[in-house]
Design an enzyme around this catalytic site. Structure first.
Site, mmCIF file in Angstrom:
data_model
loop_
_atom_site.group_PDB
_atom_site.id
_atom_site.type_symbol
_atom_site.label_atom_id
_atom_site.label_comp_id
_atom_site.label_asym_id
_atom_site.label_seq_id
_atom_site.Cartn_x
_atom_site.Cartn_y
_atom_site.Cartn_z
ATOM 1 C CG MET A 14 -49.434 60.173 33.561
ATOM 2 S SD MET A 14 -48.322 58.878 34.094
ATOM 3 C CE MET A 14 -49.155 57.423 33.490
ATOM 4 C CD GLU A 65 -41.888 54.924 33.964
ATOM 5 O OE1 GLU A 65 -42.327 55.800 34.736
ATOM 6 O OE2 GLU A 65 -42.561 54.413 33.062
ATOM 7 C CB CYS A 80 -59.680 71.866 27.958
ATOM 8 S SG CYS A 80 -58.187 72.454 28.776
HETATM 9 ZN ZN ZN Z 1 -57.894 71.165 30.681
#
Ligand code: ZN
Length: 203
Positions: free
Chosen positions: A11, A88, A147
């Site tokens: 996404m 999609e 992250c």
């Molecule tokens: Zn991560």
């Protein structure tokens, strides 16, 4: 020979933006394209919406029972279409992906399909599984996890919390007016963050 391309990503990896850019590139050279997407995606109805704010109507929607090649042939009749672009594509059936393959190989029109590879439980969507199996060309559109690592999964967030149960497709959950609908969103996650959120569960 024309090819079937699958450009996949998590996404928010810019798939719709990339699709609209590809359409623009063709049209800038004076060529015609057709845009389509499965009818199951109700979030934009008959539009392709990019996160950057660009929006465009599709030329046709593909219903679950539709023959995608026949729909394309109707619209290609008497025109000189240079490329078919599908948004999609994860929501297509395996048979419809086979239709796209035939449009490329037998009708000689390149088809570029954009879609998400896996669902919130890390399983392949039907359309994506078939595209990964038979597309001539695979290209990953990358996005990063919170992250900083590359995101490969799509965590489902309901009411601010990650959930790991539910139907594969939860677009517009609660939009029918049912009691206390909670907003369903998705966050792109790397493998490590996904496992941390899921308590070690994959699928
Ligand atoms: Zn991560």
């Amino acid at each position: 020979m024309a090819k079937l391309y699958f450009r996949y990503g998590a996404m928010n990896s810019g798939k719709s933006t990339s699709l609209l850019q590809a359409a623009y590139n063709y049209e800038e050279r004076g060529q015609h394209v057709l845009l389509a997407k499965p009818a199951i995606d109700t979030k934009g109805a008959s539009q392709i919406d990019s996160r950057l704010g660009m929006t465009r109507e599709v030329d046709f929607l593909i219903g679950a029972e539709d023959d995608a090649r026949a729909l394309f042939a109707e619209r290609n009749e008497g025109r000189d279409i240079a490329c078919l672009l599908i948004d999609e594509a994860q929501f297509l059936t395996a048979e419809q992906v086979d239709d796209l393959f035939r449009i490329a190989v037998e009708d000689g029109i390149p088809v570029i399909a954009y879609g998400i590879r896996n669902d919130f439980l890390t399983h392949a969507f039907p359309g994506s599984a078939r595209l990964l199996a038979i597309a001539h060309s695979l290209e990953e559109l990358k996005t990063i996890c919170r992250c900083g690592r590359k995101a490969v999964f799509n965590g489902r967030v309901v009411g601010g919390r990650f959930v790991f149960d539910g139907d594969q497709v939860a677009i517009d959950e609660g939009a029918d007016g049912s009691a206390a609908p909670e907003l369903t969103t998705y966050e792109s996650l790397c493998g490590r963050c996904y496992l941390e959120e899921s308590g070690g569960r994959l699928g």
